[in-house]
Enzyme design. Structure first.
Site, mmCIF file in Angstrom:
data_model
loop_
_atom_site.group_PDB
_atom_site.id
_atom_site.type_symbol
_atom_site.label_atom_id
_atom_site.label_comp_id
_atom_site.label_asym_id
_atom_site.label_seq_id
_atom_site.Cartn_x
_atom_site.Cartn_y
_atom_site.Cartn_z
ATOM 1 N N PHE A 18 0.971 5.483 0.228
ATOM 2 C CA PHE A 18 1.071 4.022 0.374
ATOM 3 C C PHE A 18 0.454 3.308 -0.813
ATOM 4 C CE2 PHE A 18 0.974 5.615 4.697
ATOM 5 C CZ PHE A 18 1.906 4.831 5.369
ATOM 6 N N ASP A 19 1.149 2.303 -1.311
ATOM 7 C CA ASP A 19 0.463 1.235 -2.014
ATOM 8 C C ASP A 19 -0.361 0.502 -0.958
ATOM 9 O OD1 ASP A 19 -0.028 -0.934 -4.012
ATOM 10 O OD2 ASP A 19 1.151 -2.052 -2.538
#
Length: 267
Positions: A18-19
């Site tokens: 994930f960002d």
């Protein structure tokens, strides 16, 4: 919700990367609060004195991105101080920026609120995948975000720009992610075991296409020109991205993952 065959299969991945800021945490709201303190000092007719300060936020983001490229080893909290000082001086032409604004802004990412759907969605996703963060941030900020803003969700790995010594969209950050996921969690992206989840087109989805990494776009309104924010203009970048899935929110993505795994278990 979508029909059952709208989305390609999501059940064969072992891990999600994930960002964080912009995808899980409302990064733009964090910027807006401080930017508005500055733009409200401008004459009422100034084009940057707007509420919300949309264009001013984009200009500050441009400043921060320039520092990321020029000083890739500078920790994000220090980089934000440099960026907002330059923004106030160059773009707003204010006389000066006191430490009482610049320093707290640099240390603010760990206090920025998560999107309302993030924690619950991450808990759902954690039932099916290993979860990792790949973030353009410093270690102090991400520690506060994971420990407070995203709780009670948890992650199996967290990798930061401060650890890596560069910022996305540098390919180096993704190579670091791949090597460490393999060593730390036994996840092999070369076997198709990793799916990247992000909002930013420029920082995440453009490099994902370049290196052949499957990705999910959590658009949060960014598919429209009005809602594109600072993650990149889809119309301008659509030939440079190749995400296989798009969802409005992380919650929608998690719901589709649960639907697919439930359908698979009944097959």
């Amino acid at each position: 919700m979508a029909s059952e065959n709208r989305y390609p299969d999501l059940t064969n991945f072992k891990a999600l990367s994930f960002d964080c800021y912009g995808t899980l945490v409302d990064w733009e709201a964090g910027f807006r609060t401080t930017v508005r303190l500055l733009t409200s000092q401008l004459p009422s007719t100034h084009p940057l004195n707007t509420d919300p300060p949309t264009e001013a936020v984009r200009l500050l983001n441009d400043k921060a991105s320039a520092y990321e490229r020029a000083q890739p080893t500078l920790p994000y909290n220090e980089l934000l101080v440099e960026a907002i000082t330059a923004f106030a001086r160059d773009d707003l032409q204010l006389a000066g920026l006191p430490d009482s604004i610049a320093e707290p802004f640099g240390n603010s990412p760990g206090t920025w609120a998560a999107f309302p759907d993030s924690a619950a969605a991450l808990q759902k996703l954690g039932k099916h995948y290993k979860l990792a963060i790949l973030s353009n941030v410093d270690n102090q900020s991400i520690s506060a975000t994971v420990g407070k803003q995203l709780a009670p969700a948890s992650f199996d790995a967290v990798y930061t720009a401060q650890d890596i010594g560069s910022y996305k969209p540098s390919r180096r950050n993704f190579e670091y992610l791949f090597a460490h996921l393999r060593a730390d969690l036994g996840v092999d992206r070369d076997k198709g075991e990793l799916l990247h989840v992000a909002r930013s087109l420029a920082a995440d989805h453009v490099p994902a296409k370049e290196i052949g990494l499957p990705s999910v776009w959590i658009s949060r309104g960014g598919e429209t020109r009005k809602g594109r924010g600072v993650g990149g203009d889809y119309e301008a970048l659509k030939d440079k991205v190749a995400f296989g899935w798009r969802f409005d929110t992380l919650g929608d993505f998690a719901d589709e993952v649960e639907r697919q795994f439930a359908a698979k278990s009944k097959a």
